[in-house]
Design an enzyme around this catalytic site. Sequence first.
Site, short mmCIF file in Angstrom:
data_model
loop_
_atom_site.label_atom_id
_atom_site.label_comp_id
_atom_site.label_asym_id
_atom_site.label_seq_id
_atom_site.Cartn_x
_atom_site.Cartn_y
_atom_site.Cartn_z
N LYS A 29 21.66 64.86 13.12
CA LYS A 29 21.85 65.17 14.54
C LYS A 29 20.57 65.71 15.20
CE LYS A 29 26.79 66.10 14.89
NZ LYS A 29 27.79 67.06 15.34
N ASP B 158 29.87 67.03 21.62
CA ASP B 158 30.69 68.00 20.88
C ASP B 158 31.29 69.07 21.80
OD1 ASP B 158 30.38 66.84 18.38
OD2 ASP B 158 28.55 67.95 17.93
#
Length: 288
Positions: free
Chosen positions: A78, A115
Amino acid sequence: MTSRNPYRTLSGTSRLAGVMGWPVSHSKSPRLHGYWLAKYGIDGCYMPLPVEPENFQAALISLRNLGFSGVNVTIPQKEMAMPECDELSDRARRIGAVNTVTFAKDGRLLGDNTDGFGFLENLRQEAPDIAFASGPAVVLGAGGACRAVLVALLDEGCPEIRLANRTRKRAEDVAAEIKDPRIKVIDWPVAPDALDGASLVVNTTSLGMVGQPKLEIDLSGLPQTALVTDIVYAPLMTDLLVQAKARGNPIVDGLGMLLHQARPGFHRWFGIDPEVTQELRDFVLSPD
Ligand code: ATR
């Protein structure tokens, strides 16, 4: 939309996407996106893409060159995805990580982090009366997942975030990077004191997850109206949620965050903002 293709075969113009990670075998994303592709009868495919970290950059560019629409990126890539993107969304930059990459028609890589969106949408769906600006939040943990939660809560007008992490320095570093005076770092052992007057409690640590120790926290100082949520979803009912429910607090489990964070990518790559339903939750959790 109903598929006229009962064999689920791909055509020459199928849209392609997937999830990059190492390992990636644990990822529920292929099952989740696969469900939506079938449900909406879309000519597309979403696949697991195991990529060793040293091959990440080359693989990402190759996927673009192969005509993929985009990819999700999971641990440990990420952070690695950030410098590879030609453009970053404001929230990806502030969170410091990318979980959704879209390959634009002109070849540019557009990085986003969904997220925090997933976190908020899960709470909005499961607790429709939630008002993020209504009172202080207590956030436990300062690992990768915490930053998305912090940025999301700040953007929703949360007046104060009490941030507690076992390693205080990590919480201080996150607070210093996000640079918002509403984040107050508190010591881990006194986290129960910080529950006083809170309207939301979020566990972003790995405590409570299968194979990890329990999250042990005395909730007696927490108002009964405060919503308690966990980003851990295996098990669905963590000890924290069991304890909170037993004393009458509203609770929301963490599975919906995983499901909702996938929506923006699916929408961009396959053209439909998909629905998160109980049937989807059951399907994603079922073992077969
Ligand atoms: P991720 O990036 O996936 O969030 P992580 O960076 O390892 O994973 O973060 C795990 C979080 O759980 C951290 O907040 C960690 O606290 P530390 O920063 O002190 O390591 C927290 N955590 C893990 N085990 C813990 C334990 N036994 N007690 C308290 N906190 C714990």
